[in-house]
Design an enzyme around this catalytic site. Structure first.
Site, PDB file in Angstrom:
ATOM      1  N   LYS A 205       8.118  10.350  -3.517  1.00 34.93           N
ATOM      2  CA  LYS A 205       7.665   9.232  -4.348  1.00 34.93           C
ATOM      3  C   LYS A 205       6.348   8.726  -3.775  1.00 34.93           C
ATOM      4  O   LYS A 205       6.324   8.000  -2.778  1.00 34.93           O
ATOM      5  CB  LYS A 205       8.698   8.097  -4.354  1.00 34.93           C
ATOM      6  CG  LYS A 205       8.442   7.106  -5.468  1.00 34.93           C
ATOM      7  CD  LYS A 205       8.694   5.661  -5.105  1.00 34.93           C
ATOM      8  CE  LYS A 205       7.547   4.967  -4.452  1.00 34.93           C
ATOM      9  NZ  LYS A 205       6.278   4.857  -5.161  1.00 34.93           N
ATOM     10  N   GLU A 286       8.135   4.267   9.740  1.00 34.94           N
ATOM     11  CA  GLU A 286       6.902   3.890  10.445  1.00 34.94           C
ATOM     12  C   GLU A 286       6.263   2.738   9.692  1.00 34.94           C
ATOM     13  O   GLU A 286       5.983   2.850   8.500  1.00 34.94           O
ATOM     14  CB  GLU A 286       5.979   5.105  10.555  1.00 34.94           C
ATOM     15  CG  GLU A 286       6.557   6.188  11.451  1.00 34.94           C
ATOM     16  CD  GLU A 286       7.038   5.648  12.802  1.00 34.94           C
ATOM     17  OE1 GLU A 286       6.281   4.923  13.474  1.00 34.94           O
ATOM     18  OE2 GLU A 286       8.195   5.929  13.182  1.00 34.94           O
ATOM     19  N   CYS A 320      -3.078   1.414   9.707  1.00 34.43           N
ATOM     20  CA  CYS A 320      -2.006   0.781  10.478  1.00 34.43           C
ATOM     21  C   CYS A 320      -2.468   0.581  11.911  1.00 34.43           C
ATOM     22  O   CYS A 320      -1.997  -0.318  12.595  1.00 34.43           O
ATOM     23  CB  CYS A 320      -0.763   1.640  10.434  1.00 34.43           C
ATOM     24  SG  CYS A 320      -1.095   3.332  10.896  1.00 34.43           S
ATOM     25  N   GLU A 416       0.172  -9.239   9.956  1.00 34.98           N
ATOM     26  CA  GLU A 416      -0.685  -8.122   9.532  1.00 34.98           C
ATOM     27  C   GLU A 416      -1.446  -8.517   8.268  1.00 34.98           C
ATOM     28  O   GLU A 416      -0.841  -8.902   7.270  1.00 34.98           O
ATOM     29  CB  GLU A 416       0.165  -6.877   9.265  1.00 34.98           C
ATOM     30  CG  GLU A 416      -0.701  -5.657   8.992  1.00 34.98           C
ATOM     31  CD  GLU A 416       0.102  -4.386   8.738  1.00 34.98           C
ATOM     32  OE1 GLU A 416       1.081  -4.427   7.968  1.00 34.98           O
ATOM     33  OE2 GLU A 416      -0.265  -3.335   9.304  1.00 34.98           O
TER      34      GLU A 416
HETATM   35  P1  NAP Z   1       4.391  -0.654   1.176  1.00 30.74           P
HETATM   36  O1  NAP Z   1       4.034  -1.670   0.184  1.00 30.74           O
HETATM   37  O2  NAP Z   1       5.538  -0.898   2.066  1.00 30.74           O
HETATM   38  O3  NAP Z   1       4.612   0.695   0.352  1.00 30.74           O
HETATM   39  C1  NAP Z   1       4.911   1.909   0.996  1.00 30.74           C
HETATM   40  C2  NAP Z   1       5.681   2.789   0.055  1.00 30.74           C
HETATM   41  O4  NAP Z   1       6.950   2.181  -0.201  1.00 30.74           O
HETATM   42  C3  NAP Z   1       5.004   2.960  -1.304  1.00 30.74           C
HETATM   43  O5  NAP Z   1       5.196   4.280  -1.736  1.00 30.74           O
HETATM   44  C4  NAP Z   1       5.776   1.984  -2.177  1.00 30.74           C
HETATM   45  O6  NAP Z   1       5.768   2.307  -3.538  1.00 30.74           O
HETATM   46  C5  NAP Z   1       7.168   2.157  -1.610  1.00 30.74           C
HETATM   47  N1  NAP Z   1       8.096   1.089  -1.961  1.00 30.74           N
HETATM   48  C6  NAP Z   1       7.822  -0.166  -2.403  1.00 30.74           C
HETATM   49  N2  NAP Z   1       8.968  -0.827  -2.630  1.00 30.74           N
HETATM   50  C7  NAP Z   1       9.986   0.007  -2.347  1.00 30.74           C
HETATM   51  C8  NAP Z   1      11.399  -0.102  -2.378  1.00 30.74           C
HETATM   52  N3  NAP Z   1      12.011  -1.229  -2.736  1.00 30.74           N
HETATM   53  N4  NAP Z   1      12.133   0.965  -2.027  1.00 30.74           N
HETATM   54  C9  NAP Z   1      11.549   2.108  -1.640  1.00 30.74           C
HETATM   55  N5  NAP Z   1      10.206   2.277  -1.595  1.00 30.74           N
HETATM   56  C10 NAP Z   1       9.438   1.231  -1.927  1.00 30.74           C
HETATM   57  O7  NAP Z   1       3.152  -0.312   2.124  1.00 30.74           O
HETATM   58  P2  NAP Z   1       1.683   0.080   1.699  1.00 30.74           P
HETATM   59  O8  NAP Z   1       0.996  -1.140   1.206  1.00 30.74           O
HETATM   60  O9  NAP Z   1       1.693   1.290   0.848  1.00 30.74           O
HETATM   61  O10 NAP Z   1       1.045   0.537   3.083  1.00 30.74           O
HETATM   62  C11 NAP Z   1       0.502  -0.344   3.998  1.00 30.74           C
HETATM   63  C12 NAP Z   1       1.480  -0.579   5.127  1.00 30.74           C
HETATM   64  O11 NAP Z   1       1.812   0.650   5.739  1.00 30.74           O
HETATM   65  C13 NAP Z   1       0.897  -1.422   6.256  1.00 30.74           C
HETATM   66  O12 NAP Z   1       1.882  -2.314   6.696  1.00 30.74           O
HETATM   67  C14 NAP Z   1       0.580  -0.400   7.331  1.00 30.74           C
HETATM   68  O13 NAP Z   1       0.530  -0.911   8.638  1.00 30.74           O
HETATM   69  C15 NAP Z   1       1.691   0.567   7.142  1.00 30.74           C
HETATM   70  N6  NAP Z   1       1.374   1.875   7.704  1.00 30.74           N
HETATM   71  C16 NAP Z   1       2.013   2.255   8.856  1.00 30.74           C
HETATM   72  C17 NAP Z   1       1.720   3.467   9.439  1.00 30.74           C
HETATM   73  C18 NAP Z   1       2.408   3.907  10.685  1.00 30.74           C
HETATM   74  O14 NAP Z   1       2.304   5.078  11.054  1.00 30.74           O
HETATM   75  N7  NAP Z   1       3.115   3.026  11.373  1.00 30.74           N
HETATM   76  C19 NAP Z   1       0.775   4.303   8.832  1.00 30.74           C
HETATM   77  C20 NAP Z   1       0.158   3.888   7.654  1.00 30.74           C
HETATM   78  C21 NAP Z   1       0.473   2.676   7.100  1.00 30.74           C
HETATM   79  P3  NAP Z   1       4.834   1.522  -4.574  1.00 30.74           P
HETATM   80  O15 NAP Z   1       3.451   1.880  -4.186  1.00 30.74           O
HETATM   81  O16 NAP Z   1       5.250   2.053  -5.875  1.00 30.74           O
HETATM   82  O17 NAP Z   1       5.126   0.063  -4.398  1.00 30.74           O
END
Ligand code: NAP
Length: 515
Positions: A205, A286, A320, A416
């Site tokens: 997804k 992560e 991140c 963050e």
């Molecule tokens: P996000 O809003 O948590 O979304 C991540 C993924 O989860 C997207 O594919 C999103 O889909 C999906 N998602 C949303 N709601 C969900 C639910 N209820 N159940 C299952 N999946 C769901 O994060 P983001 O804005 O894409 O990414 C930024 C974040 O990622 C930051 O916090 C960053 O620090 C973190 N990050 C961490 C790392 C690491 O290695 N630690 C690396 C990169 C990024 P939709 O787009 O359809 O909402």
């Protein structure tokens, strides 16, 4: 015999030939924008039904593509298909699976500029940032292919007289892969390819702001010879279909990278037993960070300023690993702040298809609003020394921003933001600096600049981050070189791109025969 793994070099765009190749790729991708994309389950395309749009964050009237919005029914079908396909895929020999990754890496290398161009338009990456993202994706494919070959060899165990004993790693089953948009190629490819090469089947997804690049990877895997049903492409809002794929009793593993909030939600739901489920679901989560660069009074100030600048503003601070806290000894605070401000002032913000622009737009309106809100908090908590405003019109642009006089427990120092906003914090003695650095709920990346050997050793031991860097920036981990993953609320410390990573996608089977 395969050549040894080596990291893919970054493209030097000062070479005329490379610059032309990127310009041609941008023109090609631009001519392909606005198409309609399906959900794909077991090789079958679903083009009917509701859709959602992916748009260019730097030019919000430009449509990148229109995607079938996956429904709960499609989500159920994708999991059932992946479960059925698993019965065959798990029997495919490890080397055969690994060769599909090697082939995909070769295809991606040939389409490198095109993949980068998609990211310039879809997520507003600058040329070098987009190029680095593709290079990392190629590295994951090459690295995990070799790792699977290594893991499929007989594992070292103690011999026992009268018996033959062996230990080998078998796949888990249906893997749900949920990547973020910020490394829409590298992280998506890394998690997906790790699941596939270890013999699992996948329901992917993609993030809703970057599905096009996910689709391009799907095409590459098909071209590389991956059988239908091993990888199923299910775009759609996480809020609508996420629970269905996480909760399904046939889901065996969830590999997620994204925010802490969604990661914890998945963790909680995956722990619940659903009817018909006969295993404990595995989660690889992560999550976010509040990463720091710390400098003591012995630090090389120009090197520290260069590191802070690159780590804070590369890809608009939306990594991140991005530096969002600068923790500085009081003796060098003013001078280092000045050096960072000088550098940040020179940043050009604008359309990322123009290589003059170091920073493009932030991903979408929600991110834009959130970052501007944090800028308001910053004005109340500290002193605005640079930026703080909106960038050019037509996209979600925000100026590079710096706040000084932020205190360790301020919101700007704890939460963050995920944008180009940097908080400067002062410390008096080294222990206090370490306590500030460790004083958030996260623990992803951090860096220490110092020329004092005992301080470097103390930092090495006491700074509690999954990825710690001494005398360099805190972004830019390389596959195989700096395995990546965070502590505490930054996640399960899976160490992507490391030699332990594939084990997370397998289970060890110990077999003994007595003769
Ligand atoms: P996000 O809003 O948590 O979304 C991540 C993924 O989860 C997207 O594919 C999103 O889909 C999906 N998602 C949303 N709601 C969900 C639910 N209820 N159940 C299952 N999946 C769901 O994060 P983001 O804005 O894409 O990414 C930024 C974040 O990622 C930051 O916090 C960053 O620090 C973190 N990050 C961490 C790392 C690491 O290695 N630690 C690396 C990169 C990024 P939709 O787009 O359809 O909402």
């Amino acid at each position: 015999m395969l050549p040894e793994f080596k990291n893919t070099p970054f493209t030097d765009f000062s070479i005329a030939e490379n610059k032309t190749a990127m310009e041609e790729a941008l023109a090609k991708v631009k001519s392909e924008l606005g198409k309609r994309y399906p959900v794909i389950i077991s090789g079958k395309s679903y083009i009917e039904g509701d859709t959602f749009k992916s748009v260019n964050p730097a030019n919000t009237s430009q449509l990148i593509g229109e995607f079938t919005k996956g429904t709960k029914e499609m989500a159920e079908e994708a999991i059932e298909t992946a479960a059925a396909t698993f019965e065959e895929w798990k029997k495919v020999p490890a080397f055969e699976r690994a060769r599909i990754l090697l082939k995909a890496a070769a295809i991606m290398r040939r389409r490198r500029y095109e993949m980068a161009a998609w990211m310039v338009y879809e997520v507003s990456k600058s040329w070098p940032e987009a190029d680095g993202d593709v290079a990392e994706a190629i590295d994951f494919l090459e690295f995990y292919a070799r790792e699977m070959m290594r893991l499929s060899e007989p594992q070292p165990i103690t011999s026992y007289s009268g018996e033959e004993n062996e230990l080998y790693y078998i796949p888990l089953g249906v893997s749900v892969v949920i990547p973020p948009w910020n490394f829409p190629c590298a992280i998506l490819v890394g998690m997906t390819s790790a699941a596939i090469v270890t013999g699992n089947t996948v329901v992917l997804k993609p993030a809703s702001t970057s599905p096009a690049i996910g689709f391009k990877f799907f095409e590459i895997m098909e071209e590389a010879g991956l059988p239908p049903g091993v990888l199923n492409f299910l775009p759609g809002p996480g809020g609508a279909i996420g629970d269905t794929i996480v909760d399904h009793p046939k889901t065996r593993l969830i590999a997620f990278t994204g925010s802490m909030e969604i990661g914890l939600r998945i963790h909680g739901r995956a722990a619940k037993l659903n009817e018909g489920q006969v295993w404990i679901k595995r989660t690889i989560l992560e999550m976010g960070g509040k990463d720091f660069i710390m400098a003591d009074e012995t630090a090389d100030l120009d090197e520290a300023a260069d590191g802070i600048f690159a780590a804070a503003y590369g890809f608009q601070g939306q990594k991140c690993s991005a530096c969002s806290r600068v923790i500085i000894h009081e003796d060098i605070y003013d001078e280092l702040l000045e050096k960072v401000v000088e550098r940040a002032k020179r940043i050009k913000v604008g359309q990322p298809d123009n290589p003059k622009h170091f920073m493009g737009a932030v991903i979408d309106q929600a991110a834009y609003d959130k970052i501007l809100e944090y800028i308001e908090f910053g004005k109340a908590e500290g002193k605005l020394v640079l930026g703080g405003g909106k960038g050019p019109r037509g996209g979600w642009f925000i100026e590079p921003t710096i706040f000084s006089d932020i205190k360790p427990n301020d919101r700007l120092a704890q939460e963050e933001i995920f944008g180009p906003v940097l908080a400067f914090i002062k410390f008096k003695d080294f222990e206090e600096g370490i306590a500030i650095a460790n004083g958030t709920k996260f623990g992803l990346t951090g860096a220490l600049f110092s020329r004092n050997r005992s301080r470097l050793e103390q930092g090495r031991a006491e700074l509690h981050t999954g990825n710690l860097y001494l005398n360099r920036k805190c972004t830019g981990a390389l596959v195989g070189v700096q395995p990546f993953g965070g502590f505490n609320m930054s996640g399960t410390d899976s160490k992507a791109g490391g030699r332990d990573y594939l084990l997370l996608f397998t289970q060890g089977k110990s077999v003994c025969e007595k003769f």
